[in-house]
Structure formats: structure tokens, C-alpha cells
Design an enzyme around this catalytic site. Structure first.
Site, short mmCIF file in Angstrom:
data_model
loop_
_atom_site.label_atom_id
_atom_site.label_comp_id
_atom_site.label_asym_id
_atom_site.label_seq_id
_atom_site.Cartn_x
_atom_site.Cartn_y
_atom_site.Cartn_z
N GLU A 1 -29.84 13.06 34.63
CA GLU A 1 -29.30 12.40 33.23
C GLU A 1 -30.65 12.64 32.45
OE1 GLU A 1 -28.44 8.13 31.49
OE2 GLU A 1 -28.63 8.21 33.61
N ARG B 1 -34.52 10.04 49.52
CA ARG B 1 -35.36 10.42 48.26
C ARG B 1 -36.68 10.33 48.53
NH1 ARG B 1 -34.14 5.83 44.01
NH2 ARG B 1 -35.33 7.38 42.76
N LYS C 1 -37.61 5.52 36.38
CA LYS C 1 -37.59 6.11 34.99
C LYS C 1 -38.12 4.94 34.01
CE LYS C 1 -34.28 10.01 35.11
NZ LYS C 1 -33.07 10.52 34.72
#
Length: 754
Positions: free
Chosen positions: A31, A258, A268
């Protein structure tokens, strides 16, 4: 491919062998709402790497479905990161917004099939109707709208006739589904916001779970590879594609763990806070874990790729030590960069019996680096050395310049201190010295014995440079917020002095400043008038063992600090032929990683201890990890004959770990007891009742009790908060005092939380 394939490549190979797909197509779908970080680097390596390894291709696709947070600058940063790491995407950069018309058509199709409806209840009601982990949800009354009514409302939503949040489009699945994400999930929401690409063309935007699987299908993606937090979303991924009855081949989602790195945040939201509130100097601040930050600090693409390769691809989340990343950049630069001399904290030395000046030829590279190149070092009676390379009242074991102890100037002569000049406050301002004319490096006939060589620069021709020393951005291993920031993460030295060839000849942009670390000419602020260097990473400490013993004694007059641990940062000596042979055996034959091999190879006591343990047990990796970590720590403060345990004890301990008699956590307790008592591991385990519990019948009731006591966390986990998986594992291990087999616990908890 290698026999040691990761589970994703195993899946890909099976799909190819069964002719499920003719060509492998992956995608990297970030994104564009922030700069990519080291976690994205892992995903880039996996997606592009798998496509490359199986003669397929990988798309770079921007998941631009949220117009309120996305920006072109983030798109450019993502493109730059992929290219910098050495990968190429197929064709043009793709965007989910490219498919908005087609995705809208798919939504209309679901409505016509009776599998989607426009809902008009409030967000509060939606949460209330959702139900809990133990109770089914309640479907909105608006789910009874006719197909015609839903089509009309959805068309009006698209035409901008309603306000934000006034209506949503939902899938009609199952309000009692165990996976709460399947309880009529949202497919579209209204957002009156200008999109950075489509501008004001759309005022409804598809949700990630709807847009992602369809974008994959439209592009012909075969393997949709994402991180574990999307595991529960896989059911929606499959439902959408199945419900629309799309023609094969279709993509399937596969999850991997992850990347977590200690002393680092990769949220983020938290990174955006650091940038927007000016806690750092932009997205490319060298302290940030962003690709732009690593790039500006001086990291190489090869070091990042090597790091991602070393940590591998796993199914369970884990935390990687940041020192492993630091090792990778150090290992890469050690074979590439020129060695030069820079004095960060200068103190003047006047060599009273030296007259005139000369130029000394010095190689940029040590003999074990297969590169050529040299420069001329100016030398005269006035030089500068590092302030802590002189000690007026030296501690025991101090090997550099003192009033009684001579030292060699790197590449040059041996000097002896004759007089110390101080100011009115007692601070040393100058050292008067003499040199031995027949002691020149490479031609020394003086017979003078010295214990070390120090770096220096000639006073008149040295260049002033700004040096930025970076430390970890957070002081805590598991940082949570701003309160964990390290106030000393950046130190700027304005008046460091460097040898002139670095600036005049520019042999490279990265250098090893001898005995200081690896440095990079800042790509933004560097100029010939104002050279600026960023510290990439430090060198390994060559004096840690000695300094730890003397830590409480150290007082340094040169810095006027009361108590200070004295550490000499020295360049690691090249491996001898014998050491290199041992290193090659450890890495190639025994399959130890480079860092562990390096530790064992360079310490004769450790390697000898390890070899003895290997004679007792053929488990090279398990033994190496214990010896290089636990045994090495004990040998920092003790001699080998002072240890209460021996190689046989360590072999027994490793075998108990291998046999899963005890867990790695319990092994730490056993080792600590061995250090104190010298008892055999088996006796310690028996006496303290530390045998690992692996029987599911014993562990399951404990898991059931913990799940029953934590219904809120169960609900949050099933709603998508995958971090809580570690919470349940920790509670089980805590309840069993660490005795439960972590592997068994992981499997059982995963089953129970499905």
C-alpha cells in the site's frame, strides 16, 4: 533448486509438477502510504526471488484503495526499493485502481447472485451485531433487500449520492462463522476523497479483502504470498473467487512469518509519527529501518539480500537480532572497501626529533582482500592521534601510547612520549614525542618492541570532515513508543580529521576508518567544501574481554570522565591460513553460519572446546550455538581451567535439547546451574524436575483453561490480531514453568484457536 527448500518453494514445485500452472506469477502488492522498510525487503526477496527461481515473473502492484493516506512519493519510494535491491517487475507498475471498473463489475455480479447486499446500519450496530467468539452474530435487517433495491443503492453510492459511511456493500456469507472475518465482511465503503491517480472519478472504494484477490486473478497471479497476519483473511480470499465462479486457473494465498527485528519498530503508524513529528530527519534518516534509511546510511543491496537469505522463510513469527543484520553489512564491506585513517577526537603530537616531511606509500586493502590500490600519506613532525590512544596513567593491559610505553604509528614509525602539555584545567592539549628513525614500517631495524599500532593524520594536510555516528534509534529491545527512543542515537562530530587522499582522490564512497568502523559519504549533504560521512556499522570489539575485567578500574584523564569502560575498537585481524581452513570446515562441512564460525575460529580456546564436544556428540550446529554463545560468555571472565563444566557436559546438554528432553529455555537454566555447581546436566534436570512436557494430554487442559480465562484475547486473535498468538504460547509456557515443549505447544494452540 537446493534440497533445503523453504516451504513456499516446495509448494511452487508441487504446483508445477502437477501442471496446476504453466508459469509462476507472483506479485509484490504494498500500500503506497509510507516508505518501505526491512520487512518489505523480505517480502520483495520472497516474491521476486521465487518468480526468478522458477522462470516466472513478479508484478509490482500498488494497493491504492485508500485515497486518504496514499501519495505518489510513496509509489516512487517503493519502486526505488525494488530496483535498488536488484529486482525487475514485469511490464509497467500496476495499481489496484487500474482495475476499479472491473472490480465494480464483480461487485454487481455478486449482488445479482444474491451474495452481496447494501447495508445501512451504523458502525456501532455493526460491531454489536458481529457477535463474539462464543456467540454467533446477527444479520442486519437490510440483508433482506431485493436484488433490484441493492443494485439501485449501489449505483447511487457509486454516483456520489450518499455521505461517507451512510451505506456499505457487504458480502452475504455466514454471521455464525467461526472465523469472524467471514461474518458478512465489507466489500465497498463510501469515501469522498481525491485519489492520487483517479482523482475524483470514484467516491466508493473496494476493501482490501475484495480488491486483493480479484487483482491477483485479473493479473493471472498463481501464488499470492503474504504475511501471517492475513492468515484468517484467506477464507475471504477463497470465498470471493469461489462465489464469483471464476474460470481457472485461479490464485491461492500462502502465508509466511513477518520479519521482526529487536530495537526496531516497523509499524507504519509509528514510523509516520517519527517522521511527521520530526523525531527523525525524514523517511531516509539513517536511523530508520526504511530501505531509504539503510541506503543513505551506506548499507549495500548485497548485505540486505544476504540478511534476508540468512533469516530464511518460516511459518511462525519470531524475532531476529539486529546484530545479524549488522553482521551482514560488515561481512559484505570487509571484502570491498578501502581502509583509511580518520581521527574523530584529535590530540596534537609534535615529534621533536623529526625534520622535514615525506610521503608514505600505503595500501588501501589488507592482503586478504583481492583488490589493488594505494595512496600516499603525508608525514611530518606534527600529527594528530585519537585522544583515547594516549593514557597518562594507564590501566592494566592498556597497550597504546603512555609516558613509558612506545607505540607504532600505522604505516610509519615508532614514537615515544617525552612530555605531556596541559591547559590550566588539567586537560591534555599536546604530546611531545620522539621517533625512532630506523623503525619505519616494513623496514624496522630498531629492535623496539611495541604492543599495538594506532592511526593518525598529518596536521597540515589533514582534511576536516563532519562525521555522523548513528546508534540504535531505540534503547529498549522491544520498543513500544516514543518513550523508548534512545536520546543518544545520533552524535555529530564537526571537526574530525581525515587523511587527504579520501577527499582529493575519492577512491570510493564507502571506507573503513581504521579501528573506528565503516563509513559512507552522505549522498545528500556531502560536498567537497563540507565532506560528511555517515557511520554504517562499527567494527568488532577487539578488547572486550580485557576491558570487562577492568571495567570498574577505568578512569581516563584524557576525556575528564569519572568512570568509563575502556574499549578499543580495532579492525579484526585477517584469518591465518590455519584459521581460514577451520572457518571453511565449519561453514562448508558442518554448515555453521558465518558469524558463529567466525567466533569459534578466532578464539583458540573456544574452537578447542568445541572440537572436544564434537568428539562426544555429532551435533555440530547445536553444540556450536551453545559454545559460541554461552561458553564464550563464561570465557570472557574466566580462564578455561577455571570452568566447573567441561566439553562432555556441553555435549550432554546439547543431546538433551536435540532429543527434546528439555527445551532451549530450560537449557539456559541448566547451563547456569552447571556454571555454579559443575554437576552433570542429567543430574540437574532430574533433581529439579525439568524434563520437557511433550504429551498433548498434559498440555491440552492447560491450553483450554487459558483460552477460557481470556475470551477477549481469543476474540481479538480471531478478528485478525495475530500478535496474540505469542501471548497464548507464553501463558502456556509460564503455566508449565517453561517445561512444555514449545513445538508441541505451538501446534496445539494453533489447533485450538482455529
Amino acid at each position: 533448486m537446493s534440497e533445503n527448500k523453504d516451504f513456499l518453494r516446495t509448494i511452487v514445485e508441487k504446483d508445477l509438477e502437477s501442471n496446476k500452472y504453466k508459469q509462476i506469477i507472483t506479485r509484490f502488492p504494498p500500500e503506497p502510504n509510507g516508505f518501505p522498510h526491512i520487512g518489505h525487503a523480505k517480502s520483495i526477496c520472497i516474491n521476486f526471488g521465487i518468480a526468478r527461481d522458477y522462470d516466472g515473473f513478479c508484478n509490482l502492484r500498488m494497493d491504492d484503495t485508500n485515497p486518504t493516506t496514499e501519495d505518489t512519493k510513496y509509489v516512487e519510494a517503493l519502486k526505488d526499493a525494488v530496483q535498488w535491491l536488484g529486482f525487475k517487475w514485469k511490464g509497467e507498475v500496476k495499481h489496484t485502481s487500474d482495475y476499479f471498473p472491473k472490480i465494480y463489475e464483480y461487485a454487481v455480479k455478486l449482488i445479482k447472485m444474491g451474495k452481496a447486499y447494501v447495508d445501512s446500519i451504523s458502525e456501532e450496530q455493526m460491531k454489536e451485531y458481529r457477535g463474539t467468539v462464543t456467540e454467533p452474530g446477527k444479520r442486519s435487517k437490510y440483508a433482506n433487500r431485493t436484488i433490484e433495491e441493492n443494485l439501485e443503492l449501489f449505483e447511487k453510492m457509486k454516483n456520489g449520492e450518499f455521505k461517507d459511511a451512510e451505506h456499505v456493500l457487504r458480502a452475504k456469507i455466514d454471521m455464525s462463522a467461526a472465523n469472524m472475518k467471514l461474518r458478512d465482511p465489507l466489500l465497498y465503503r463510501i469515501r469522498h476523497a481525491t485519489h492520487f491517480r483517479t482523482k475524483d472519478q470514484w467516491c466508493i472504494y473496494p476493501m482490501y479483502d475484495f480488491a486483493h484477490c480479484l487483482s491477483d486473478y485479473i493479473e493471472g497471479v498463481t501464488h499470492s504470498i503474504c504475511t501471517l497476519e492475513f492468515e484468517n483473511n484467506r477464507d475471504i480470499y477463497d470465498w470471493v473467487l469461489d462465489a464469483l465462479e471464476l474460470q481457472p486457473p485461479r490464485p491461492y494465498q500462502h502465508e509466511f512469518a513477518r520479519l521482526g527485528v529487536n530495537y526496531t519498530v516497523m509499524s507504519k503508524r509509528k514510523l509516520l509519527e517519527l517522521v511527521n513529528e520530526n523525531y527523525v530527519n525524514g523517511w531516509d534518516d539513517p536511523r530508520l529501518p526504511t530501505i531509504a534509511g539503510y541506503k543513505r546510511r551506506g548499507y549495500t543491496p548485497e548485505s540486505i539480500l544476504n540478511f534476508c537469505d540468512q533469516i530464511g522463510i518460516a511459518k511462525a513469527n519470531s524475532m531476529v537480532d539486529v546484530s545479524q543484520l549488522e553482521f551482514c553489512i560488515r561481512d559484505d564491506l570487509n571484502k570491498k572497501v578501502p581502509r583509511v585513517m580518520c581521527v574523530l577526537d584529535p590530540i596534537k603530537v609534535t615529534i621533536e626529533n623529526y625534520e622535514g616531511s615525506e610521503e608514505i606509500e600505503a595500501s588501501y586493502y589488507p592482503h586478504d582482500v583481492p583488490k589493488e590500490g594505494s595512496r600516499k600519506l603525508p608525514f611530518s613532525s606534527e600529527i594528530y592521534i585519537q585522544r583515547d590512544d594516549f593514557m597518562e596513567n594507564p590501566i592494566k593491559g592498556y597497550n597504546r601510547l603512555t609516558p613509558e610505553q612506545p607505540v607504532r604509528l600505522r604505516y610509519a614509525y615508532i614514537i615515544t612520549c617525552k612530555e605531556v602539555i596541559k591547559d590550566e584545567n588539567g586537560n591534555i592539549t599536546e604530546i611531545k614525542a620522539e621517533y625512532a628513525p630506523n623503525s619505519k614500517s616494513g623496514h624496522d631495524t630498531s629492535g623496539i618492541k611495541v604492543k599495538s599500532a594506532i592511526h593518525w593524520v598529518e596536521a597540515k594536510q589533514a582534511k576536516k570532515v563532519e562525521v555522523r555516528l548513528y546508534d540504535r534509534l531505540y534503547k529498549n529491545e522491544a520498543p513500544e513508543g516514543l518513550e523508548d527512543l534512545n536520546p543518544n542515537s545520533l552524535t555529530i562530530i564537526k571537526d574530525a580529521l581525515i587523511e587527504p587522499a579520501v577527499i582529493n582522490e575519492k577512491a570510493d564512497v564507502r571506507f573503513q576508518f581504521e579501528r573506528e568502523g565503516y563509513f559512507y559519504a552522505d549522498p545528500v549533504d556531502y560536498s567537497d567544501d563540507k565532506p560528511v560521512f555517515n557511520k554504517i556499522v562499527g567494527l568488532k570489539d577487539s578488547w572486550a574481554k580485557k576491558s570487562k575485567k577492568d571495567e570498574s578500574k577505568v578512569k581516563t584523564q584524557t576525556t575528564q570522565k569519572a568512570e568509563k569502560k575502556e574499549v578499543i575498537h580495532g579492525e579484526a585481524e585477517p584469518l591465518t591460513a590455519t584459521q581460514q581452513k577451520l572457518f571453511d570446515r565449519y561453514t562448508n562441512e558442518l554448515k555453521l553460519n558465518n558469524e558463529v564460525s567466525n567466533i569459534l575460529t578466532r578464539d583458540e580456546q573456544l574452537s578447542s572446546f568445541y572440537e572436544q564436544a564434537l568428539k562426544e556428540l555429532n551435533s555440530p550446529i547445536s553444540l556450536a550455538n551453545i559454545v559460541a554463545n554461552d561458553v564464550a560468555k563464561e570465557l570472557k571472565e574466566k580462564e578455561i581451567n577455571e570452568l566447573k563444566f567441561n566439553a562432555s557436559h556441553i555435549a550432554q546438554l546439547a543431546k538433551m535439547i536435540d532429543d527434546e528432553t528439555i527445551s532451549s529455555k530450560i537449557a539456559k537454566q541448566v547451563f547456569e546451574q552447571m556454571v555454579k555447581s559443575g554437576d552433570e546436566p542429567s543430574k540437574i534436570v532430574e533433581d529439579k524436575g525439568l524434563v520437557q512436557i511433550s504429551d498433548p494430554n498434559t498440555i491440552l487442559p492447560i491450553i483450554d483453561e487459558i483460552i477460557e480465562k481470556n475470551p477477549e484475547n481469543v476474540e481479538k486473535f480471531k478478528a485478525g490480531n495475530q500478535k496474540l498468538f505469542g501471548f497464548f504460547i507464553g501463558q502456556v509456557l509460564k503455566a508449565t514453568n517453561g517445561k512444555a515443549n514449545p513445538k508441541v505447544v505451538n501446534e496445539l494452540v494453533a489447533q485450538k484457536l482455529k
